[in-house]
Design an enzyme around this catalytic site. Structure first.
Site, PDB file in Angstrom:
ATOM      1  N   HIS A 164     108.347  72.954  49.335  1.00 28.05           N
ATOM      2  CA  HIS A 164     108.760  74.223  48.727  1.00 28.05           C
ATOM      3  C   HIS A 164     107.614  75.006  48.088  1.00 28.05           C
ATOM      4  O   HIS A 164     107.761  75.604  47.017  1.00 28.05           O
ATOM      5  CB  HIS A 164     109.861  73.993  47.700  1.00 28.05           C
ATOM      6  CG  HIS A 164     111.158  73.505  48.291  1.00 28.05           C
ATOM      7  ND1 HIS A 164     111.539  73.789  49.588  1.00 28.05           N
ATOM      8  CD2 HIS A 164     112.170  72.767  47.757  1.00 28.05           C
ATOM      9  CE1 HIS A 164     112.726  73.241  49.825  1.00 28.05           C
ATOM     10  NE2 HIS A 164     113.130  72.616  48.742  1.00 28.05           N
ATOM     11  N   HIS A 166     117.835  78.750  47.550  1.00 26.17           N
ATOM     12  CA  HIS A 166     118.180  77.346  47.314  1.00 26.17           C
ATOM     13  C   HIS A 166     119.383  77.211  46.369  1.00 26.17           C
ATOM     14  O   HIS A 166     119.379  76.343  45.481  1.00 26.17           O
ATOM     15  CB  HIS A 166     116.966  76.600  46.746  1.00 26.17           C
ATOM     16  CG  HIS A 166     116.900  75.154  47.122  1.00 26.17           C
ATOM     17  ND1 HIS A 166     117.929  74.269  46.885  1.00 26.17           N
ATOM     18  CD2 HIS A 166     115.920  74.430  47.724  1.00 26.17           C
ATOM     19  CE1 HIS A 166     117.590  73.072  47.302  1.00 26.17           C
ATOM     20  NE2 HIS A 166     116.374  73.135  47.825  1.00 26.17           N
ATOM     21  N   GLU A 194     120.533  76.343  53.282  1.00 31.93           N
ATOM     22  CA  GLU A 194     119.267  77.044  53.130  1.00 31.93           C
ATOM     23  C   GLU A 194     118.808  77.572  54.494  1.00 31.93           C
ATOM     24  O   GLU A 194     118.191  76.851  55.274  1.00 31.93           O
ATOM     25  CB  GLU A 194     118.211  76.092  52.558  1.00 31.93           C
ATOM     26  CG  GLU A 194     118.621  75.392  51.283  1.00 31.93           C
ATOM     27  CD  GLU A 194     117.784  74.160  51.008  1.00 31.93           C
ATOM     28  OE1 GLU A 194     116.537  74.288  50.942  1.00 31.93           O
ATOM     29  OE2 GLU A 194     118.354  73.062  50.897  1.00 31.93           O
TER      30      GLU A 194
END
Length: 378
Positions: free
Chosen positions: A132, A202, A342
């Protein structure tokens, strides 16, 4: 779409993007200060439509912190996990609740990749890999934010070398809530140098209401528009193999009760990228998934122009019987207490030639649209 932009005028572009009027449509948007991070003010925006639906968004991480929507008898609940204050989002227990994740969502194997014969090493924040965007990815930054007519617009300038990634990148996110229950999110980026870009939202959903945990998540019915999935190793790094969902626990093309399958998945639940039908027109949204909670009647439909979606069932949350993650309104979150959808490019796409290209180059625009549509069925 094309946009010519250089590193020199990135700052000017940010200012122009955020220089907007305050004219409003039928949608109501309120803004208030919500703390500070590293001396920068964090803003909280509340978008309301005419159907008693509301969305709260904060400029820290361009984060969705609440979605309030009615059930089949009109009872309104918040259906996403989050925290009551900025300290919660800054804490080490925050699993990216509602955040805009980038510059590259999901994993990069070894934190390494090569572009045009140049190898780059970026931050390794999860074992030997990158997750991420690294230690201080875009979900950990305060975005510039304002109201543009009926939308909330946020912008971020990520400098060349940010977490080791090449090229200065200008990103913008537009959030809009319509009267038919659609939360529309448009993500765009431009770069001064070739770099991987793969954004996602997210949010952790529980249509029974955040904090009702696995007891209600197991009752959710999921339909996924995916005929393939990405095989991963023990560290959740793609092997490069794309496998059919046929005759497997990954075949969610027909409505499936989560409680019937979730504990049969290797790893203790879903945390895999599902491959969506090929999309050559990036301006078009395709059906991704539909989720129904029969008890409340709430429904969530997801549409996007992206080739994949990471379906995650909060396997990493603490087990029940522990202290859990302390969330909003005194609620605590436990394993399988929520799910994520996502939308994204495939994980580690920068290192797999058989995956969709994730390199953004100068004079081009990264464009990602996802719509979360909330409704009810009787």
């Amino acid at each position: 779409m094309e946009l010519q932009i250089s590193a020199i005028n990135f700052r000017t572009s940010v200012l122009l993007l955020l220089y907007v009027g305050s004219a409003m449509g039928s949608t109501s948007i309120q803004v208030q200060p919500w703390g500070t991070v590293a001396g920068k003010e964090v803003k909280k925006f509340t978008i309301k439509n005419s159907k008693n639906q509301e969305v709260d968004i904060i400029s820290y991480g361009a984060t969705i912190m609440a979605i309030r929507t009615p059930d089949k008898v009109g009872k309104i609940d918040d259906v996403v996990c989050g925290f009551d204050n900025i300290e919660g989002y800054l804490s080490s227990i925050n699993p990216y609740f509602g955040a805009t994740v980038g510059r590259v969502a999901n994993r990069i194997a070894g934190g390494r990749f090569t572009i045009d014969n140049v190898q780059y090493q970026v931050s390794k924040n999860i074992g030997n890999d990158t997750l991420h965007g690294g230690f201080k990815g875009w979900s950990f930054k305060v975005w510039e934010a304002t109201i543009e007519k009926d939308s909330v617009v946020m912008a971020l300038l990520s400098q060349d070398g940010d977490e080791g990634f090449p090229g200065a990148v200008l990103a913008s996110i537009t959030f809009k809530l319509t009267d038919d229950g659609k939360l529309q999110i448009e993500m765009q980026s431009t770069t001064a140098k070739a770099t991987p870009v793969n954004l996602t939202n997210h949010s952790y959903f529980n249509l029974a209401g955040h904090g009702t945990n696995a007891a209600e998540i197991y009752k959710h019915q999921v339909t996924m528009n995916a005929d393939r999935w990405i095989v991963t190793d023990a560290e959740s790094i793609p092997t490069g193999e794309i496998r059919s969902v046929d005759k497997s626990i990954f075949d969610l093309r027909k409505p499936t009760i989560l409680g019937d399958v979730i504990n049969q998945v290797l790893g203790g639940g879903y945390d895999y990228n599902f491959c969506l039908p090929e999309c050559t027109d990036l301006s078009k949204e395709n059906f991704v998934a539909k989720v129904i909670h029969p008890g409340s009647g709430r429904t969530l439909e997801v549409f996007s122009n992206q080739p994949g979606v990471q379906f995650y069932t909060a396997n990493g949350f603490p087990e029940s019987g522990t202290e859990g993650i302390p969330g909003k309104q005194g609620k605590k979150y436990f394993k399988h207490g929520a799910f994520c959808l996502e939308t994204q490019n495939y994980p580690d796409a920068v290192n797999h030639k058989n995956f969709p290209d994730s390199i953004l180059r100068p004079h081009h625009v990264y464009y990602h649209v996802v719509t979360y549509k909330f409704g009810v069925q009787s």
